[in-house]
Design an enzyme around this catalytic site. Structure first.
Site, PDB file in Angstrom:
ATOM      1  N   ASP A 163     -10.319  -5.927  -3.405  1.00  0.00           N
ATOM      2  CA  ASP A 163      -9.841  -4.795  -2.602  1.00  0.00           C
ATOM      3  C   ASP A 163     -10.846  -3.647  -2.660  1.00  0.00           C
ATOM      4  O   ASP A 163     -11.067  -3.066  -3.731  1.00  0.00           O
ATOM      5  CB  ASP A 163      -8.471  -4.328  -3.122  1.00  0.00           C
ATOM      6  CG  ASP A 163      -7.786  -3.337  -2.188  1.00  0.00           C
ATOM      7  OD1 ASP A 163      -8.496  -2.597  -1.477  1.00  0.00           O
ATOM      8  OD2 ASP A 163      -6.544  -3.311  -2.169  1.00  0.00           O
ATOM      9  N   HIS A 192      -7.650  -5.943   0.725  1.00  0.00           N
ATOM     10  CA  HIS A 192      -6.480  -5.072   0.805  1.00  0.00           C
ATOM     11  C   HIS A 192      -5.313  -5.729   1.558  1.00  0.00           C
ATOM     12  O   HIS A 192      -4.156  -5.526   1.216  1.00  0.00           O
ATOM     13  CB  HIS A 192      -6.869  -3.751   1.475  1.00  0.00           C
ATOM     14  CG  HIS A 192      -5.835  -2.678   1.333  1.00  0.00           C
ATOM     15  ND1 HIS A 192      -5.374  -2.240   0.109  1.00  0.00           N
ATOM     16  CD2 HIS A 192      -5.148  -1.959   2.264  1.00  0.00           C
ATOM     17  CE1 HIS A 192      -4.460  -1.313   0.285  1.00  0.00           C
ATOM     18  NE2 HIS A 192      -4.307  -1.119   1.581  1.00  0.00           N
ATOM     19  N   ASP A 250      -2.857  14.970 -13.359  1.00  0.00           N
ATOM     20  CA  ASP A 250      -3.215  13.545 -13.275  1.00  0.00           C
ATOM     21  C   ASP A 250      -3.288  13.012 -11.846  1.00  0.00           C
ATOM     22  O   ASP A 250      -3.329  11.805 -11.642  1.00  0.00           O
ATOM     23  CB  ASP A 250      -2.231  12.664 -14.060  1.00  0.00           C
ATOM     24  CG  ASP A 250      -2.332  12.896 -15.560  1.00  0.00           C
ATOM     25  OD1 ASP A 250      -3.457  13.081 -16.051  1.00  0.00           O
ATOM     26  OD2 ASP A 250      -1.270  12.903 -16.225  1.00  0.00           O
ATOM     27  N   SER A 281       0.835  -1.201   0.000  1.00  0.00           N
ATOM     28  CA  SER A 281       0.000   0.000   0.000  1.00  0.00           C
ATOM     29  C   SER A 281       0.879   1.263   0.000  1.00  0.00           C
ATOM     30  O   SER A 281       1.709   1.406  -0.895  1.00  0.00           O
ATOM     31  CB  SER A 281      -0.943  -0.075   1.203  1.00  0.00           C
ATOM     32  OG  SER A 281      -2.123   0.627   0.951  1.00  0.00           O
TER      33      SER A 281
HETATM   34  N1  TYC Z   1      -2.869   3.308   1.341  1.00  0.00           N
HETATM   35  C1  TYC Z   1      -3.428   2.798   2.605  1.00  0.00           C
HETATM   36  C2  TYC Z   1      -2.379   1.936   3.262  1.00  0.00           C
HETATM   37  O1  TYC Z   1      -1.225   2.239   3.173  1.00  0.00           O
HETATM   38  C3  TYC Z   1      -4.669   2.026   2.413  1.00  0.00           C
HETATM   39  C4  TYC Z   1      -5.779   2.787   1.797  1.00  0.00           C
HETATM   40  C5  TYC Z   1      -5.970   2.791   0.441  1.00  0.00           C
HETATM   41  C6  TYC Z   1      -6.681   3.436   2.598  1.00  0.00           C
HETATM   42  C7  TYC Z   1      -7.037   3.425  -0.115  1.00  0.00           C
HETATM   43  C8  TYC Z   1      -7.770   4.078   2.048  1.00  0.00           C
HETATM   44  O2  TYC Z   1      -9.005   4.691   0.176  1.00  0.00           O
HETATM   45  C9  TYC Z   1      -7.944   4.070   0.701  1.00  0.00           C
HETATM   46  N2  TYC Z   1      -2.713   0.877   3.992  1.00  0.00           N
END
Ligand code: TYC
Length: 254
Positions: free
Chosen positions: A207, A235, A184, A102
């Site tokens: 996800d 996720h 972008d 992430s």
């Molecule tokens: N990027 C976040 C992480 O590092 C997770 C995440 C992604 C949260 C998208 C919200 O809308 C979102 N875990």
């Protein structure tokens, strides 16, 4: 055994966990508000310790790398990328692979583009190279930590306490939403063509936080990359499907 230590890097005392005695060194990069302890338990426990040396770091303001308190200037991913690389230099690891989840995946992409000679291979999952209006809506959906699932919130609350967690989560939403004002909505799009190492991109087909056009974009712009989906994955697929994930990663890295 997993050791825990702190070392001074760029004026900050960065905390990391380390385990294994293999020649192949892997840096694990946690997600938003994450740390080695909260994000990578099954990897630190079960990835092959004969083949790999694992280092899981806590970015500044996260985990046990506090103080400083976390903040989110526009270059926070670049700052994390420099901290991560400088940590590995300080620990005398010359060449290593990156495993980034992430936000940690975004940091890994930037680091691999900027320091191609240092990176052997890379795995990223749940990452995105830009921010869209749809993403900003999703980010705001997690701002209120009382709406998080118990399983996600509990380890974070234990690490930070309620006040720091809710404050920093809200600051993260504002911080990452800033990118929408760039052309972008780019976070690191221009980095991708500079990535030379073999790259595995993994994505959970279910996800709810990261739409699949993100991994598809990343795959399209990294020459030496593969994209693989976990059909039932959301996720946190490295936690929920730890065994499959670990096996896949070991095979890719070897
Ligand atoms: N990027 C976040 C992480 O590092 C997770 C995440 C992604 C949260 C998208 C919200 O809308 C979102 N875990």
């Amino acid at each position: 055994a997993i050791t825990s230590a702190k070392v001074e890097v760029n004026g900050v005392h960065l905390h990391y966990q380390q385990t294994g005695e293999g020649n192949h060194v892997i840096l694990l990069l946690p997600g938003m508000l994450g740390s080695g302890e909260t994000d990578f338990g099954p990897q630190l426990k079960s990835l092959n310790k004969q083949l790999f040396t694992l280092v899981a770091w806590d970015p500044r303001g996260y985990g046990k790398s506090i103080p400083p308190a976390r903040d989110f200037p526009l270059d926070f991913f670049e700052r994390d990328a420099k901290d991560a690389i400088d940590l590995m230099q300080t620990l005398k690891f010359k060449k290593f692979s990156l495993l980034g989840w992430s936000d940690g995946g975004i940091t890994a992409l930037i680091a691999a583009a900027k320091y191609p000679d240092l990176i052997h291979k890379m795995v990223v999952w749940g990452a995105n190279a830009n921010v869209t209006e749809e993403d900003v809506k999703l980010y705001n959906g997690i701002r209120d930590i009382s709406k998080w699932s118990e399983k996600t919130r509990k380890p974070m609350e234990a690490m930070y306490g309620l006040e720091y967690l809710s404050k920093t989560c809200s600051a993260w939403v504002d911080g990452i939403s800033q990118f929408i004002h760039r052309p972008d909505g780019s976070i690191c799009q221009s980095s991708l063509p500079h990535i030379k190492c073999p790259t595995l991109i993994i994505h959970g087909a279910k996800d709810p936080l990261v739409p699949r056009f993100h991994p598809e974009y990343i795959h399209k712009h990294i020459a030496n990359s593969r994209l693989l989906f976990f059909p039932e994955g959301k996720h946190n697929l490295h936690l929920r499907f730890a065994e499959e994930f670990n096996e896949l990663v070991e095979n890719f890295l070897l």
